[in-house]
Design a protein around this motif. Sequence first.
Motif, PDB file in Angstrom:
ATOM      1  N   ASN A 134       0.813  -1.225   0.000  1.00  0.00           N
ATOM      2  CA  ASN A 134       0.000   0.000   0.000  1.00  0.00           C
ATOM      3  C   ASN A 134       0.839   1.264   0.000  1.00  0.00           C
ATOM      4  O   ASN A 134       0.311   2.356   0.177  1.00  0.00           O
ATOM      5  N   ALA A 136       2.683   2.500   2.133  1.00  0.00           N
ATOM      6  CA  ALA A 136       2.796   3.178   3.416  1.00  0.00           C
ATOM      7  C   ALA A 136       4.256   3.190   3.850  1.00  0.00           C
ATOM      8  O   ALA A 136       5.031   2.285   3.548  1.00  0.00           O
ATOM      9  N   GLU A 381      -2.318   3.011  16.359  1.00  0.00           N
ATOM     10  CA  GLU A 381      -2.060   3.506  15.010  1.00  0.00           C
ATOM     11  C   GLU A 381      -0.634   3.098  14.619  1.00  0.00           C
ATOM     12  O   GLU A 381       0.053   2.396  15.366  1.00  0.00           O
ATOM     13  N   ASP A 382      -0.181   3.570  13.458  1.00  0.00           N
ATOM     14  CA  ASP A 382       1.147   3.185  12.973  1.00  0.00           C
ATOM     15  C   ASP A 382       2.278   3.780  13.806  1.00  0.00           C
ATOM     16  O   ASP A 382       3.350   3.192  13.915  1.00  0.00           O
ATOM     17  N   ASP A 505       3.346  14.780   7.392  1.00  0.00           N
ATOM     18  CA  ASP A 505       1.961  14.379   7.121  1.00  0.00           C
ATOM     19  C   ASP A 505       1.727  14.175   5.633  1.00  0.00           C
ATOM     20  O   ASP A 505       0.597  14.247   5.157  1.00  0.00           O
ATOM     21  N   ASN A 507       2.856  11.339   3.929  1.00  0.00           N
ATOM     22  CA  ASN A 507       2.831   9.919   3.588  1.00  0.00           C
ATOM     23  C   ASN A 507       1.945   9.130   4.546  1.00  0.00           C
ATOM     24  O   ASN A 507       1.724   9.541   5.681  1.00  0.00           O
ATOM     25  N   ARG A 508       1.462   8.005   4.105  1.00  0.00           N
ATOM     26  CA  ARG A 508       0.760   7.070   4.977  1.00  0.00           C
ATOM     27  C   ARG A 508       1.771   6.308   5.815  1.00  0.00           C
ATOM     28  O   ARG A 508       2.920   6.143   5.438  1.00  0.00           O
TER      29      ARG A 508
END
Length: 520
Positions: A134, A136, A381-382, A505, A507-508
Amino acid sequence: MALGLVLGALTIIPAVSASAGSMPGREPEAVRGRGFDHVAVLPALLPNSKENTSTIAQNNGTAPATIVMDIYTPAGVLIPSATVAYSNVPPGGTRVFAQALNSGLTPGFRGVGVISSDQPINALLVRDIESNVNFAKSYSIHNAYATGGTKVTLPYVANALNGLYNTRFAVANTGTTEACVTITYVFPGSSAAPVVDAGSGSLACSGGGYRIPVGGQIAFAPTAVDGAIPMPAATTNSLMAATLQTSSSTITVAVDAYLSGGLRKLASYDGFIVEPASASDLGTQISMPLAIKLDGFYTQYLLSNPNPTATTATITYVGNTGTYTVNLNIPANGTASHSVYEAAGGIPEGFVGAATITASQPIAAVLFRSKMTAPGSFVDEDLYTAVNGIPVNKATTTAKLPLIFRRAYQTGSFSGYNTWVSVSVADGGTANVTITAINDTSNTAPGCNAPGTYTTTKTINGSFIFYQNANVDTGLGASPPSCFWGGMTITSDRPIVVIANATNDLNRGDNDGLYNAFSN
């Protein structure tokens, strides 16, 4: 590699790699060569998708510097076409060496980078991993330090814990002779017998211990991916601490913590030197410069006791909502931990501050910072970062930060790349600080490469965080620039402990990297 002439300034951190995609880079200047007295060495780490590293070097001297990066294979063979250099870097100034933009490296390369300069330098290694699924991102930051040790402890090691949580650690030889390394894994509360791994066969020295040549490195992970040595089967599905010992030469260790699926979490910290005592990173009073339980953000401390007898430890949290204490018992050669979400301590939602750990024997402590989807949801979250706790007696009146951003690559509603800097007064008192930030004129962020030096003064009571993306208290002067990408130096009239966090902010994924300031 002929490293014997520069051991007084030698540093090794596991990782240099090149693939497709990277953090923003710089255009190299046409200066080549080496032979300087100040060197930092950065070997390779974590697997996963498309991985790149960028090295940030800061001139820690008093005169303009030439800074050169040479790149070697893991066996120590120089790749001349990959050498990149910058000249006339001002004192306190920085330059970035982005491996993804290095035309002398082929995709998939993994090896060792050597930074050298005619001035003292500080160096960081930024790791950037992109998912093939994806796209990310995962980021982390390692410090490069000037010396290694004969005994190093790692407060947090995981081998496929719950089939998900993992660490990979790289061990590099910083000395002048072959290193023979034995690893002892220990478990929380002495829940299982220690596991000792001294290697075997061609991997081992004749007297035992994993063989690492001068200037070389080896890595350990749950599996043999990317050439790592698998951790012992007896450590599978375990949370541990580990201690690495060598009777010959000196070593340095870099640790990456990551997940084997799902979230893009990646956090890094550096191994703590136990011996020699003159270089020890352990302490009986340790400053943890960040503690938080706010809006889903939370911190957890992992403690390691590499001593042959048990120790007690008290964590004292001090912040905006008050003071809270937690008492822990750490077994001999054992480990313990505390999260702000545990009942012990009663830390309330909304807490922001710092902590001090006081122990009856010298210990090591590492800080992990994560984020839940909402306070108390226990759904992460990540975001995932880590940084080393610093013994209070090692706090200094100077802190150097090679990587500082303000709105670099800002576009539309996106703020771009930004940092924040946390300053803690080591004894919890009041300090007057002066901050000097110097922009990197070689950076390629639009509108961000104008020469500029920005000065800030502030009185800090206990601790304070400077947010570079804010409009006030940015640490970038009374009128901060619209864009900044460079380095920062903080001086104080009292000893301080400083950390910085870089994020974006754009990139995923896990876009944060936390690192310790250099105290030289």
